[in-house]
Write an enzyme that holds these catalytic residues in place. Structure first.
Site, PDB file in Angstrom:
ATOM      1  N   HIS A 150      59.043 -13.034  -3.949  1.00 26.44           N
ATOM      2  CA  HIS A 150      58.731 -13.709  -5.210  1.00 26.44           C
ATOM      3  C   HIS A 150      58.387 -12.674  -6.292  1.00 26.44           C
ATOM      4  O   HIS A 150      58.992 -12.648  -7.367  1.00 26.44           O
ATOM      5  CB  HIS A 150      57.552 -14.665  -4.990  1.00 26.44           C
ATOM      6  CG  HIS A 150      57.079 -15.352  -6.234  1.00 26.44           C
ATOM      7  ND1 HIS A 150      57.382 -16.661  -6.508  1.00 26.44           N
ATOM      8  CD2 HIS A 150      56.345 -14.918  -7.289  1.00 26.44           C
ATOM      9  CE1 HIS A 150      56.848 -17.002  -7.673  1.00 26.44           C
ATOM     10  NE2 HIS A 150      56.199 -15.956  -8.170  1.00 26.44           N
ATOM     11  N   GLU A 151      57.431 -11.811  -5.979  1.00 22.97           N
ATOM     12  CA  GLU A 151      57.007 -10.822  -6.985  1.00 22.97           C
ATOM     13  C   GLU A 151      58.121  -9.812  -7.258  1.00 22.97           C
ATOM     14  O   GLU A 151      58.261  -9.334  -8.381  1.00 22.97           O
ATOM     15  CB  GLU A 151      55.718 -10.112  -6.543  1.00 22.97           C
ATOM     16  CG  GLU A 151      54.520 -11.038  -6.319  1.00 22.97           C
ATOM     17  CD  GLU A 151      54.162 -11.956  -7.499  1.00 22.97           C
ATOM     18  OE1 GLU A 151      54.531 -11.621  -8.641  1.00 22.97           O
ATOM     19  OE2 GLU A 151      53.543 -13.021  -7.270  1.00 22.97           O
TER      20      GLU A 151
HETATM   21 MG    MG Z   1      55.259 -15.966 -10.176  1.00 22.75          MG
END
Ligand code: MG
Length: 503
Positions: A267-268
């Site tokens: 995600h990051e």
């Molecule tokens: Mg985010």
């Protein structure tokens, strides 16, 4: 224009320094440093405020705005000039900042910086009472901010607008209500399905070092450049860019579950690819930022879910995961692993939630923060309200406040209005991914072969490299030929889970 660029460069240097102080606070700083760090952050925030409001002290910005006057909406595919976009965005933040006072800006910065450390401690101890006075102070300040900014309908509107320009409480409520209805229906169907997917339960311990290795391999493979970035640990995962050549991501680890850190990492990393992909020459101007928080989130959710939870993705990465952790994965087939990874089960933690229930977590937070701002509910009642809504929307009850109201850092950051951008991000992501698949019919083959270069290039060409030239609406129309349309998310989610749960 050159003069404006010079002034903006100073502002962006200050912004980056503030971001570095925040990153260091959340990753390395000892807890006793909280007060001193907050004072430094407040000082620099005050300076930043002065710099922004002095942009027009000699009328420079007003004159440029006059000269570069532009239509409100651009035709699809046609970009404004860089200068036009710089002036438009600078004017936007100038106008907002001018309504605030320096004392207010400093107080908010100092309070939220300290509150984040208090929150981390309260969360650890599952003790909402310690955090409550800080939350009350932040809410008081945010109401004050809304009052200074001025609003028509809801004090929530301009707080939301900061993260998602043009969005209002009313528009958000409509989008989220539709989502709530369709997702709750789908969840009911899934619960009734004969297909039951057991969670991957193991008693194994997965060493953090090995998890870091695996996460780094994935981040690198999808295109995160470690020469221009770092990966560390923090209480709440985040991504922050100081420059396209210096982008930091963090994640958190659970030695009983390697997929917990994996989800946050990819995600990051998705956010980071966006930050690393913005043209370096845009740095020092508003163009060197993501279009909006919703668009930024689309970039993380696209990698985390559409790609990172696909069968094709694990055709490539599962053998690598198995090699890293032969027990238990050596014994588990790819098919079984894929289904477990995508099992739908209402749970307590948002960042860990499956794709079907995730938005329900966001909706709950949106309703709470809007009601807090509109004075309909009080902070002291939050644990009870939170738990009631968890029961109503997800059918689960947090055993303590650590797993409930204290799980997210956002309110401690003063980020009221931030949460809806997560749901919008999911919608944008599905719409972009749909177009990407049309442009790249063999995308699954590429993913299963571990070839992510063309995907990154597509995103780079269509999104990263554009910086903040266009608004979220304009960008969405330019890429997909239509406005934000939740139908893409619905069909993505329906197709995927109909197949998995044989609905
Ligand atoms: Mg985010």
């Amino acid at each position: 224009m050159e003069q404006l660029r010079q002034r903006l460069l100073e502002i962006y240097h200050l912004n980056s320094i503030l971001a570095i102080l925040g990153w260091d606070r959340d990753v390395f700083m000892p807890c006793e440093g909280a007060q001193a760090r907050a004072a430094k952050i407040a000082y620099l925030s005050g300076l930043l405020h002065q710099k922004i409001i002095s942009l027009d002290s000699d009328g420079l910005l007003s004159k440029l705005k006059e000269r570069l006057g532009q239509p409100k909406v651009y035709p699809a595919k046609k970009l404004p000039t860089e200068d036009m976009a710089i002036v438009r965005e600078t004017w936007r933040s100038f106008k907002r900042e001018k309504k605030l006072t320096e004392d207010f800006v400093k107080e908010l910065a100092e309070t939220t910086s300290q509150a984040q450390m208090v929150w981390a401690e309260s969360r650890k101890k599952a003790d909402f009472k310690t955090f409550l006075p800080w939350l009350e102070k932040i809410l008081h300040l945010k109401k004050k901010e809304a009052g200074m900014l001025g609003y028509d309908k809801s004090p929530y509107d301009l707080l939301l607008d900061y993260y998602e320009p043009g969005m209002t409480a009313e528009k958000t409520e409509k989008i989220l209500n539709d989502l709530k209805i369709s997702l709750s229906d789908l969840l009911k169907k899934i619960k009734r399905s004969k297909v039951k997917i057991p969670a991957l339960k193991t008693k194994n311990i997965f060493s953090t070092e090995k998890q870091i290795d695996f996460n780094k391999k994935v981040a690198k493979k999808i295109g995160f450049n470690f020469d221009c970035g770092r990966m560390d640990q923090s209480v709440h995962p985040f991504c922050v860019g100081f420059h396209p050549n210096d982008v930091r991501i963090t994640t958190r680890y659970d030695e009983r579950d390697p997929l917990y850190s994996f989800g946050s990492t990819i995600h990051e990393a998705g956010h980071a690819l966006y930050e690393q992909g913005i043209l370096p020459r845009y740095f020092g101007t508003p163009l060197g930022e993501g279009v909006s928080y919703g668009i930024h989130e689309s970039q993380s959710r696209l990698w985390e879910n559409m790609i990172g939870k696909s069968f094709a993705f694990w055709q490539h990465f599962y053998p690598i995961l198995k090699k890293e952790f032969p027990t238990p994965f050596g014994e588990i087939s790819l098919e079984k692993f894929y289904c477990s990874l995508n099992s739908v089960k209402p749970s307590l933690i948002r960042t860990d939630a499956d794709e079907v229930t995730y938005n329900l977590h966001v909706i709950l937070r949106f309703e709470i923060e809007r009601d807090l701002m509109e004075g309909k509910i009080a902070a002291k009642d939050l644990p009870e309200i939170w738990n009631g809504k968890m029961k109503k929307y997800l059918g689960v009850k947090p055993p303590n406040d650590r797993m409930g109201i204290l799980q997210d850092v956002h309110w401690a950051m003063g980020g009221i209005g931030y949460f809806p951008t997560y749901a919008l991000g999911n919608l944008y992501a599905a719409q972009f991914y749909d177009k990407m698949k049309k442009d790249m019919p063999d995308i699954e083959k590429k993913i299963s072969g571990g070839n992510f270069g063309e995907i990154k290039s597509w995103l780079g060409e269509n999104i990263y490299s554009k910086g903040k030239l266009q608004s979220a609406d304009e960008l969405t129309r330019a890429i997909t030929g239509e406005d934000l349309n939740p139908k893409h998310f619905f069909s993505y989610i329906e197709n995927k889970y109909t197949e998995i749960y044989k609905l």
